[in-house]
Design a protein around this motif. Structure first.
Motif, PDB file in Angstrom:
ATOM      1  N   GLY A 100      -6.996   5.667  14.215  1.00 45.97           N
ATOM      2  CA  GLY A 100      -6.585   4.709  14.154  1.00 45.97           C
ATOM      3  C   GLY A 100      -7.447   3.698  14.753  1.00 45.97           C
ATOM      4  N   GLU A 101      -7.720   2.523  13.924  1.00 44.23           N
ATOM      5  CA  GLU A 101      -8.241   1.431  13.251  1.00 44.23           C
ATOM      6  C   GLU A 101      -7.530   0.811  12.533  1.00 44.23           C
ATOM      7  OE1 GLU A 101     -12.217   0.898  13.696  1.00 44.23           O
ATOM      8  OE2 GLU A 101     -12.726   2.690  15.342  1.00 44.23           O
ATOM      9  N   ASP A 102      -8.143   1.389  11.237  1.00 40.06           N
ATOM     10  CA  ASP A 102      -7.314   0.202  10.222  1.00 40.06           C
ATOM     11  C   ASP A 102      -5.766   0.864  10.015  1.00 40.06           C
ATOM     12  OD1 ASP A 102     -10.002  -0.693   9.743  1.00 40.06           O
ATOM     13  OD2 ASP A 102     -11.030   1.174   9.026  1.00 40.06           O
ATOM     14  N   ALA A 103      -5.633  -0.351   8.822  1.00 35.18           N
ATOM     15  CA  ALA A 103      -3.669  -0.178   8.532  1.00 35.18           C
ATOM     16  C   ALA A 103      -3.895   0.523   7.275  1.00 35.18           C
ATOM     17  CB  ALA A 103      -3.674  -0.974   9.078  1.00 35.18           C
ATOM     18  N   VAL A 104      -2.705   1.112   6.818  1.00 40.00           N
ATOM     19  CA  VAL A 104      -2.444   1.000   4.957  1.00 40.00           C
ATOM     20  C   VAL A 104      -1.235   0.121   5.210  1.00 40.00           C
ATOM     21  CG1 VAL A 104      -1.431   2.642   3.289  1.00 40.00           C
ATOM     22  CG2 VAL A 104      -3.733   3.157   5.167  1.00 40.00           C
ATOM     23  N   LEU A 105      -0.849  -0.257   4.204  1.00 38.65           N
ATOM     24  CA  LEU A 105       0.017  -1.323   3.419  1.00 38.65           C
ATOM     25  C   LEU A 105       1.103  -0.834   2.737  1.00 38.65           C
ATOM     26  CD1 LEU A 105       1.346  -5.086   4.605  1.00 38.65           C
ATOM     27  CD2 LEU A 105       2.045  -3.471   2.295  1.00 38.65           C
ATOM     28  N   VAL A 106       2.564  -0.654   2.958  1.00 40.71           N
ATOM     29  CA  VAL A 106       3.294  -0.106   2.036  1.00 40.71           C
ATOM     30  C   VAL A 106       4.390  -0.633   2.111  1.00 40.71           C
ATOM     31  CG1 VAL A 106       2.292   2.604   2.209  1.00 40.71           C
ATOM     32  CG2 VAL A 106       4.513   2.337   3.614  1.00 40.71           C
ATOM     33  N   ALA A 107       5.364  -0.858   0.951  1.00 39.64           N
ATOM     34  CA  ALA A 107       7.004  -1.391   0.909  1.00 39.64           C
ATOM     35  C   ALA A 107       7.781  -0.551   0.147  1.00 39.64           C
ATOM     36  CB  ALA A 107       6.208  -2.356   0.050  1.00 39.64           C
ATOM     37  N   PRO A 108       8.989   0.224   1.608  1.00 41.93           N
ATOM     38  CA  PRO A 108       9.572   0.995   1.439  1.00 41.93           C
ATOM     39  C   PRO A 108      11.164   0.236   1.629  1.00 41.93           C
ATOM     40  CG  PRO A 108       9.214   0.367   4.152  1.00 41.93           C
ATOM     41  CD  PRO A 108       7.769   0.119   3.014  1.00 41.93           C
ATOM     42  N   PRO A 109      11.944   1.417   0.875  1.00 48.38           N
ATOM     43  CA  PRO A 109      11.677   2.548   0.471  1.00 48.38           C
ATOM     44  C   PRO A 109      11.069   2.728  -0.588  1.00 48.38           C
ATOM     45  CG  PRO A 109      13.883   1.750  -0.890  1.00 48.38           C
ATOM     46  CD  PRO A 109      12.865   0.583   0.327  1.00 48.38           C
ATOM     47  N   VAL A 110       9.993   3.577  -0.394  1.00 46.59           N
ATOM     48  CA  VAL A 110       9.287   3.955  -2.115  1.00 46.59           C
ATOM     49  C   VAL A 110       8.185   5.359  -2.425  1.00 46.59           C
ATOM     50  CG1 VAL A 110       7.418   3.123  -0.164  1.00 46.59           C
ATOM     51  CG2 VAL A 110       6.611   2.371  -2.678  1.00 46.59           C
ATOM     52  N   PHE A 111       7.603   6.263  -2.508  1.00 46.45           N
ATOM     53  CA  PHE A 111       6.759   7.385  -2.424  1.00 46.45           C
ATOM     54  C   PHE A 111       6.161   7.549  -1.250  1.00 46.45           C
ATOM     55  CE2 PHE A 111       3.164   9.116  -4.285  1.00 46.45           C
ATOM     56  CZ  PHE A 111       4.484  10.446  -4.671  1.00 46.45           C
ATOM     57  N   GLY A 112       6.626   9.085  -0.573  1.00 48.06           N
ATOM     58  CA  GLY A 112       6.248   9.000   0.393  1.00 48.06           C
ATOM     59  C   GLY A 112       4.338   9.465   0.812  1.00 48.06           C
ATOM     60  N   MET A 113       3.958   9.568  -0.253  1.00 48.12           N
ATOM     61  CA  MET A 113       2.644  10.491   0.289  1.00 48.12           C
ATOM     62  C   MET A 113       1.910   9.218   0.795  1.00 48.12           C
ATOM     63  SD  MET A 113       2.804  13.608   0.048  1.00 48.12           S
ATOM     64  CE  MET A 113       0.817  13.480  -0.032  1.00 48.12           C
ATOM     65  N   TYR A 114       2.913   8.003   0.363  1.00 42.32           N
ATOM     66  CA  TYR A 114       1.089   6.578   1.254  1.00 42.32           C
ATOM     67  C   TYR A 114       1.409   7.236   2.224  1.00 42.32           C
ATOM     68  CZ  TYR A 114       2.767   5.256  -3.418  1.00 42.32           C
ATOM     69  OH  TYR A 114       3.067   5.169  -4.585  1.00 42.32           O
ATOM     70  N   ALA A 115       3.092   6.876   2.751  1.00 37.87           N
ATOM     71  CA  ALA A 115       2.307   7.484   3.988  1.00 37.87           C
ATOM     72  C   ALA A 115       2.313   8.531   4.729  1.00 37.87           C
ATOM     73  CB  ALA A 115       3.989   6.572   5.070  1.00 37.87           C
ATOM     74  N   VAL A 116       2.349   9.540   4.434  1.00 37.68           N
ATOM     75  CA  VAL A 116       1.544  10.362   4.814  1.00 37.68           C
ATOM     76  C   VAL A 116       0.860  11.447   4.864  1.00 37.68           C
ATOM     77  CG1 VAL A 116       1.672  13.674   4.086  1.00 37.68           C
ATOM     78  CG2 VAL A 116       4.059  12.153   3.366  1.00 37.68           C
ATOM     79  N   SER A 117       0.029  10.492   4.077  1.00 39.97           N
ATOM     80  CA  SER A 117      -1.984  10.033   4.412  1.00 39.97           C
ATOM     81  C   SER A 117      -2.284   9.823   5.217  1.00 39.97           C
ATOM     82  CB  SER A 117      -3.009   9.458   2.401  1.00 39.97           C
ATOM     83  OG  SER A 117      -2.141  10.591   1.829  1.00 39.97           O
ATOM     84  N   ALA A 118      -1.622   8.013   5.070  1.00 38.10           N
ATOM     85  CA  ALA A 118      -1.928   7.428   6.729  1.00 38.10           C
ATOM     86  C   ALA A 118      -1.893   8.212   8.031  1.00 38.10           C
ATOM     87  CB  ALA A 118      -1.035   6.164   6.376  1.00 38.10           C
ATOM     88  N   ARG A 119      -1.138   8.570   8.190  1.00 38.42           N
ATOM     89  CA  ARG A 119      -0.132   9.246   8.830  1.00 38.42           C
ATOM     90  C   ARG A 119      -1.711  10.404   9.329  1.00 38.42           C
ATOM     91  NH1 ARG A 119       5.173  12.565  11.434  1.00 38.42           N
ATOM     92  NH2 ARG A 119       4.069  13.296  13.189  1.00 38.42           N
ATOM     93  N   LEU A 120      -2.299  11.382   7.921  1.00 41.76           N
ATOM     94  CA  LEU A 120      -2.940  12.697   8.556  1.00 41.76           C
ATOM     95  C   LEU A 120      -4.688  12.222   8.749  1.00 41.76           C
ATOM     96  CD1 LEU A 120      -1.860  14.621   5.291  1.00 41.76           C
ATOM     97  CD2 LEU A 120      -1.769  15.133   7.770  1.00 41.76           C
ATOM     98  N   GLN A 121      -4.513  10.674   8.631  1.00 38.40           N
ATOM     99  CA  GLN A 121      -5.906  10.199   8.717  1.00 38.40           C
ATOM    100  C   GLN A 121      -6.322   9.682   9.970  1.00 38.40           C
ATOM    101  OE1 GLN A 121      -8.680  10.737   7.447  1.00 38.40           O
ATOM    102  NE2 GLN A 121     -10.136   8.548   8.035  1.00 38.40           N
TER     103      GLN A 121
END
Length: 364
Positions: A100-121
């Motif tokens: 709920g505080e820190d962020a993860v930056l990604v550059a889509p379209p890209v491998f989906g597991m970065y966003a999956v892990s961010a959402r789960l956390q």
């Protein structure tokens, strides 16, 4: 654990900086000939004549760690082995990002597991889309730096070569980005397809720039996808912390044995030859695919795949399936509503791909 005094460890969640994790029986640092400390069976399974699977495995087997370090040009202390790259991605997000505080930056379209892990956390996801231009997809690294700083991102994941778009980023540019982000966030460069690329790895810069980390895997060029062996290359203190966050016994003994055999000098020589074949086949397909009916554009690639746009990607996907050729449907990904990703197979498999697409001409 090493004393935490500034640097990359300042990026770790406050509540985990002194986290010791679970001290498993194999991390106790003891040795002997009669093992009675882990409640294991004293007998092997009746079907087990070679592995010794009745005993828990070494969490970070030294021989494999040394072999991977030599392969990737780093020190063993900079290697954390895990279950593919996916585990390292998940560990990084959990260890660095407060829900709920820190962020993860990604550059889509890209491998989906970065966003999956961010959402789960429960980490915020900041997306900076790739730009599609005449030369293929590209990323504005200055914009990445600005977005990471303004959003307070703890992690920036960049894929090079990028999956599924194929472009690679020059190491000097990645190093400059890491320097810009020093003290603010960890730059993680996913080099899963690095063996197929013209660009060298950035792993050798980790000592100089400890907020830089690299993901590698044996699943692609080394043909060990089912073994589930990947690694994170990072500052030793970060590796040590993440090891404390990892499951007690992440590496099955059969997978470790297979990995060591697959990284022998003889096996590596064959792998290098196969990589050359894939690179040649990639360029052959890139030049032949545009002549297939319905193909609008084929992007240059530094990986073992090609991204292609179609007049009717759904029809092309169905035609390939009917011929027994399975490709990756990318239509649900941002900017790729008309695209398929085509892995580079053997020459015969690639011929079958082309034949199935050419069949569309007869059907038209």
């Amino acid at each position: 654990m090493s004393a935490i005094s500034g640097g990359v460890m300042d990026l770790v969640r406050d509540d985990l900086r002194g986290f010791a994790g679970y001290s498993s029986a194999r991390r106790a640092g003891v040795s002997g000939s009669i093992w009675l400390n882990a409640n294991e069976s004293a007998w092997r399974n009746p079907a087990d004549s070679t592995v010794g699977a009745n005993r828990y495995p070494d969490p970070q087997p030294a021989a494999l760690r040394e072999r991977l370090a030599g392969l990737y040009g780093v020190r063993a202390a900079q290697v954390l082995i895990g279950r593919g790259s996916d585990e390292a991605i998940d560990l990084l997000v959990r260890a660095l990002c407060r829900p709920g505080e820190d962020a993860v930056l990604v550059a889509p379209p890209v491998f989906g597991m970065y966003a999956v892990s961010a959402r789960l956390q429960g980490a915020r996801l900041v997306e900076l889309p790739l730009r599609d231009g005449a030369g293929g997809f590209s990323l504005d690294l200055q914009a990445v730096a600005d977005a990471a700083v303004s959003s307070g991102a703890k992690l920036v994941f960049l894929c090079s070569p990028a999956n599924p778009t194929g472009q690679a980023i020059a190491p000097a540019d990645l190093l400059a980005l890491a320097r810009r982000l020093a003290g603010r966030c960890l730059l993680v460069v996913d080099e899963a397809y690095g063996e197929y690329s013209d660009q060298p790895s950035v792993a050798g810069w980790i000592d100089e720039q400890p907020n830089l980390a690299v993901l590698r895997t044996l699943s692609k060029a080394h043909a060990l996808a089912a073994a589930r062996i990947g690694c994170l290359l990072a500052a030793p203190e970060l590796v040590e912390l993440l090891r404390n966050c990892q499951a007690p016994y992440p590496l099955p003994s059969p997978s470790v044995q297979l990995a060591l055999a697959g990284l022998s000098d003889a096996a590596l020589a064959q792998t290098r030859g196969r990589v050359l074949t894939v690179r040649a086949e990639r360029e052959r397909l890139r030049h032949e695919l545009p002549s297939c009916p319905g193909v609008l554009r084929v992007y240059p690639s530094q990986g073992n795949y090609l991204l292609a746009r179609f007049e009717d990607a759904g029809a092309a996907f169905a035609r390939l399936l009917a011929a027994g050729v399975v490709v990756r449907d990318m239509r649900a990904s941002p900017q790729l509503g008309d695209a398929l990703r085509l892995s580079i197979g053997s020459p015969g498999e690639n011929d079958a791909l082309l034949a199935a697409l050419q069949a569309g001409r007869a059907a038209a």
